[in-house]
Design an enzyme around this catalytic site. Structure first.
Site, PDB file in Angstrom:
ATOM      1  CD  GLU A 247      -3.195  -0.568   1.950  1.00 53.40           C
ATOM      2  OE1 GLU A 247      -4.128  -1.277   2.088  1.00 53.40           O
ATOM      3  OE2 GLU A 247      -3.050   0.320   2.992  1.00 53.40           O
TER       4      GLU A 247
ATOM      5  CB  CYS B 189       3.054   7.030   3.721  1.00 56.29           C
ATOM      6  SG  CYS B 189       3.886   5.761   4.968  1.00 56.29           S
TER       7      CYS B 189
ATOM      8  CB  CYS C 185       9.275  -4.883   8.594  1.00 55.78           C
ATOM      9  SG  CYS C 185      10.445  -4.409   9.454  1.00 55.78           S
TER      10      CYS C 185
ATOM     11  CB  CYS D  39       8.817  -3.192  16.134  1.00 60.80           C
ATOM     12  SG  CYS D  39      10.458  -2.395  15.382  1.00 60.80           S
TER      13      CYS D  39
ATOM     14  CB  CYS E 235       5.248  -2.357  14.279  1.00 59.42           C
ATOM     15  SG  CYS E 235       5.096  -1.999  12.439  1.00 59.42           S
TER      16      CYS E 235
ATOM     17  N   GLY F 198       8.070  -1.922   6.011  1.00 56.85           N
ATOM     18  CA  GLY F 198       9.635  -2.303   5.853  1.00 56.85           C
ATOM     19  C   GLY F 198      10.468  -1.263   6.526  1.00 56.85           C
ATOM     20  CD  GLU F 199      14.918   0.052   9.151  1.00 58.90           C
ATOM     21  OE1 GLU F 199      13.873   0.372   9.934  1.00 58.90           O
ATOM     22  OE2 GLU F 199      15.494   0.878   8.723  1.00 58.90           O
TER      23      GLU F 199
ATOM     24  CB  SER G   7      10.952   6.718   9.271  1.00 61.54           C
ATOM     25  OG  SER G   7      10.920   6.123  10.633  1.00 61.54           O
TER      26      SER G   7
ATOM     27  CB  SER H 182      11.189   4.069  15.027  1.00 60.97           C
ATOM     28  OG  SER H 182      10.556   4.209  13.983  1.00 60.97           O
ATOM     29  CG  LEU H 183      14.333   6.817  20.961  1.00 57.15           C
ATOM     30  CD1 LEU H 183      15.728   6.320  20.674  1.00 57.15           C
ATOM     31  CD2 LEU H 183      14.372   8.079  21.573  1.00 57.15           C
ATOM     32  CG  HIS H 184       9.066   3.538  18.959  1.00 52.04           C
ATOM     33  ND1 HIS H 184       8.291   4.785  18.735  1.00 52.04           N
ATOM     34  CD2 HIS H 184       9.159   2.896  17.786  1.00 52.04           C
ATOM     35  CE1 HIS H 184       8.196   4.862  17.232  1.00 52.04           C
ATOM     36  NE2 HIS H 184       8.583   3.706  16.707  1.00 52.04           N
TER      37      HIS H 184
ATOM     38  CG  ASN I  88      -3.074   4.565  15.776  1.00 47.34           C
ATOM     39  OD1 ASN I  88      -4.192   5.250  15.935  1.00 47.34           O
ATOM     40  ND2 ASN I  88      -2.155   5.306  15.050  1.00 47.34           N
TER      41      ASN I  88
ATOM     42  CB  CYS J 172       2.695   4.504   6.359  1.00 46.44           C
ATOM     43  SG  CYS J 172       2.494   6.318   6.843  1.00 46.44           S
TER      44      CYS J 172
HETATM   45  N1  SAH Z   1      10.738   0.524   9.770  1.00 47.16           N
HETATM   46  C1  SAH Z   1      10.739   1.892   9.758  1.00 47.16           C
HETATM   47  C2  SAH Z   1       9.969   2.828   8.828  1.00 47.16           C
HETATM   48  C3  SAH Z   1       8.693   2.310   8.860  1.00 47.16           C
HETATM   49  S1  SAH Z   1       7.802   3.572   9.633  1.00 47.16           S
HETATM   50  C4  SAH Z   1      10.727   2.418  11.252  1.00 47.16           C
HETATM   51  O1  SAH Z   1      10.321   1.702  11.971  1.00 47.16           O
HETATM   52  O2  SAH Z   1      10.901   3.741  11.336  1.00 47.16           O
HETATM   53  C5  SAH Z   1       6.550   2.741  10.458  1.00 47.16           C
HETATM   54  C6  SAH Z   1       6.150   3.962  11.778  1.00 47.16           C
HETATM   55  O3  SAH Z   1       4.990   3.787  12.248  1.00 47.16           O
HETATM   56  C7  SAH Z   1       7.052   3.824  12.638  1.00 47.16           C
HETATM   57  O4  SAH Z   1       7.592   5.231  13.407  1.00 47.16           O
HETATM   58  C8  SAH Z   1       6.487   3.080  13.723  1.00 47.16           C
HETATM   59  O5  SAH Z   1       6.828   3.413  14.893  1.00 47.16           O
HETATM   60  C9  SAH Z   1       4.935   3.552  13.422  1.00 47.16           C
HETATM   61  N2  SAH Z   1       4.171   2.568  14.081  1.00 47.16           N
HETATM   62  C10 SAH Z   1       4.150   1.272  13.885  1.00 47.16           C
HETATM   63  N3  SAH Z   1       3.099   0.564  14.553  1.00 47.16           N
HETATM   64  C11 SAH Z   1       2.380   1.557  15.172  1.00 47.16           C
HETATM   65  C12 SAH Z   1       1.215   1.656  15.996  1.00 47.16           C
HETATM   66  N4  SAH Z   1       0.488   0.533  16.432  1.00 47.16           N
HETATM   67  N5  SAH Z   1       0.589   2.619  16.320  1.00 47.16           N
HETATM   68  C13 SAH Z   1       1.383   3.949  15.909  1.00 47.16           C
HETATM   69  N6  SAH Z   1       2.566   4.053  15.220  1.00 47.16           N
HETATM   70  C14 SAH Z   1       2.821   2.960  14.893  1.00 47.16           C
HETATM   71 FE1  SF4 Z   2       9.491  -2.669  10.887  1.00 44.79          FE
HETATM   72 FE2  SF4 Z   2       9.433  -0.219  11.344  1.00 44.79          FE
HETATM   73 FE3  SF4 Z   2       7.465  -2.053  11.896  1.00 44.79          FE
HETATM   74 FE4  SF4 Z   2       9.705  -1.886  13.382  1.00 44.79          FE
HETATM   75  S1  SF4 Z   2       8.130  -0.217  13.241  1.00 44.79           S
HETATM   76  S2  SF4 Z   2       8.632  -3.669  12.559  1.00 44.79           S
HETATM   77  S3  SF4 Z   2      10.978  -1.492  11.787  1.00 44.79           S
HETATM   78  S4  SF4 Z   2       8.331  -1.217   9.867  1.00 44.79           S
END
Ligand code: SAH
Ligand code: SF4
Length: 371
Positions: free
Chosen positions: A96, A117, A124, A128, A131, A181-182, A213, A236-238, A312, A355
Site C-alpha cells: 500500500e 507514505c 518487515c 517490533c 507494529c 518495511g525497514e 524513518s 523510531s525510538l519508542h 494505534n 502507514c
Molecule cells: N521501519 C521504519 C519505517 C517504517 S515507519 C521505522 O520503523 O522507522 C513505521 C512507523 O509507524 C514507525 O514510526 C512506527 O513506529 C510506526 N508505528 C508502527 N506501529 C504503530 C502503531 N501501532 N501505532 C502507531 N505508530 C506505529
Molecule cells: Fe519494521 Fe518499522 Fe514496523 Fe519496526 S516499526 S517492525 S522496523 S516497519
C-alpha cells in the site's frame, strides 16, 4: 529475499544505467533523457505514447523493460484525508502507498498539501512488538524500481486535479519513507530510489522534502550520512532507556542507545538538520514520566525534534494508548525544557496510523478480494 522479474522495471534505471544500455544498442545518448521525460514528466503509461522514439526502438524497449512493475488493485474514486492505494506487484505481493492530505481552510481537499507514505519491503524482519508490519515478518525486499513506481501511481491519481502536473512536476508535497518495511535494511534499493526521485531527469523532487524513518540500523545510518543525498532522518525510538526499548524493539539488542545516539548525532552534524525522534506512547509500556525525562535528555543532547504518537491499536495486540491527560503530562515534561515536540491528536488522518499498519490491512484487503 529477492524477486527477479523477467524484465526489470524502467523505474529502477538511472540516467547512467539506461544511457549505457541504449548505447550498447547503438542509440544516441539523449534517448535516455527523452524516455525519462515521458515517464516522470509527461507520465506516459504506454510505450506507444513515446512518439519521439523510433518505433523499432519502442518495440525493443518493450521487450527489455517493464514500463510499470505494479498495478492498482483498487483505490476509491472520492478523495479522503487519507487515501490508500493498494498495489499488486509482479509476484502478486500486495503493498500500500498512502496519500495523506492536510486539509486547509477555504480550499477543497483536492488542493490540500499531500504527504506520500511509501513502502520499501513486503513485510518487515525487525519484529517490533507494537507494529503490524513487524508481526508478519519479511516476505521480500522491494526493488528500487518498485519503490519509485509507487510515486507514479500517486501521480496518476492526483494529476487530474493538481496544476503542478502540467509543468511536469510531482503532484505531491512531501514523501515519508514510513510505510511497510525497514528502509535501511534494503539499502541499495532505497538509495537508488532516492537518487531517481531527486534527480532532474527523474521526479526532480527536493531531498529536503523527503523523510526517511528507521528503527536504528546504526551502520547504515552512518553510511546514509555519507551519501550525497540530503534527506531528513527520523528515528523510531519508542523507548528512552535500553531496558524499555529492548523490550519492544529487538534491534535495540544489536544497536543499543549507546551506539544509536552517536550515529544520529553524526548524521545530524553532517547534514545540519534536526533529526526527528518518533516515540509511540503505549500505556504501561513506555509512557512513565521517567521515560519522558530520559527522552528529554536525549532530545536536548541531539538537538532533535520529538514526535509523540499515541499508539494505534493493532488487532491481536493487547496494548492501548494512554489517556489524553497522560499523553499531555508526558509531552509537558519535554515542552518545559523547550524541546521541540509535537503530540499528534487528530483522529482518522494520522500519518502513522496510515502507514505503520499497512501490512495487516493489506492482508485483510486481499482476503476480501479473494473472497
Ligand atoms: N521501519 C521504519 C519505517 C517504517 S515507519 C521505522 O520503523 O522507522 C513505521 C512507523 O509507524 C514507525 O514510526 C512506527 O513506529 C510506526 N508505528 C508502527 N506501529 C504503530 C502503531 N501501532 N501505532 C502507531 N505508530 C506505529
Ligand atoms: Fe519494521 Fe518499522 Fe514496523 Fe519496526 S516499526 S517492525 S522496523 S516497519
Amino acid at each position: 529475499m529477492k524477486y527477479s522479474p523477467t524484465k526489470p522495471p524502467l523505474t529502477g534505471e538511472t540516467l547512467e544505467s539506461l544511457t549505457s544500455c541504449l548505447k550498447a544498442q547503438g542509440e544516441p545518448a539523449f534517448r535516455a533523457k527523452q524516455m525519462f521525460d515521458w515517464v516522470y514528466k509527461k507520465r506516459a503509461r504506454s510505450w506507444d505514447e513515446m512518439t519521439n522514439l523510433p518505433k523499432p526502438l519502442r518495440a525493443w524497449l518493450a521487450d527489455q523493460f517493464e514500463l510499470m512493475p505494479m498495478t492498482l488493485v483498487h483505490g476509491k474514486q472520492s478523495l479522503d484525508v487519507t487515501d490508500k492505494l493498494l498495489l499488486e506487484l509482479g509476484d502478486q505481493s500486495l503493498i500500500e502507498t498512502v496519500i495523506i492530505r492536510a486539509p486547509q481552510e477555504g480550499v477543497g481537499l483536492e488542493h490540500s498539501r499531500k504527504t506520500i507514505c511509501i513502502s520499501t519491503q513486503v513485510g518487515c524482519a525487525m519484529g517490533c512488538k507494537f507494529c503490524a508490519s513487524g508481526l508478519m515478518g519479511l516476505k521480500r525486499d522491494l526493488s528500487g524500481g518498485e519503490i519509485v513506481a509507487q510515486l507514479l501511481h500517486v501521480c496518476y491519481r492526483e494529476d487530474a486535479h493538481d496544476p503542478r502536473a502540467h509543468s511536469g512536476l510531482a503532484s505531491f508535497d512531501n514523501i515519508v519513507v514510513m510505510g511497510m518495511g525497514e528502509p535501511l535494511a534494503n539499502y541499495e534499493a532505497i538509495t537508488t530510489a532516492l537518487k531517481i526521485i531527486n534527480a532532474d531527469w527523474g521526479f526532480g523532487f527536493g531531498a529536503r522534502r523527503i523523510t526517511l524513518s528507521t528503527s536504528g540500523l546504526v551502520p547504515n545510518i552512518l553510511k546514509l550520512a555519507d551519501e550525497p543525498i540530503g534527506v531528513r532522518l527520523a528515528i523510531s525510538l519508542h523507548g528512552a532507556t535500553d531496558e524499555v526499548r529492548s523490550e519492544i524493539m529487538p534491534i535495540n539488542k544489536a544497536y543499543p542507545l549507546a551506539k544509536l545516539i552517536p550515529a544520529v548525532r553524526a548524521f545530524s552534524e553532517k547534514h545540519g538538520r534536526m533529526v526527528t525522534l518518533e516515540f509511540i506512547l503505549i500505556e504501561g509500556i513506555n509512557d512513565a514520566l521517567d521515560q519522558a525525562e530520559r527522552l528529554r535528555d536525549i532530545a536536548k543532547d541531539l538537538h532533535a525534534h520529538v514526535n509523540l504518537i499515541p499508539y494505534n491499536t493493532v488487532e491481536g495486540l493487547p496494548w492501548k494508548r494512554p489517556s489524553v491527560t497522560r499523553q499531555e503530562r508526558f509531552a509537558d515534561i519535554l515542552r518545559r525544557s523547550r524541546v521541540s515536540v509535537t503530540l499528534r491528536r487528530e483522529k482518522g488522518h494520522d500519518i502513522d496510523a496510515a502507514c505503520g499498519q499497512l501490512r495487516l490491512k493489506t492482508e485483510k484487503e486481499r482476503e476480501l478480494i479473494d473472497a
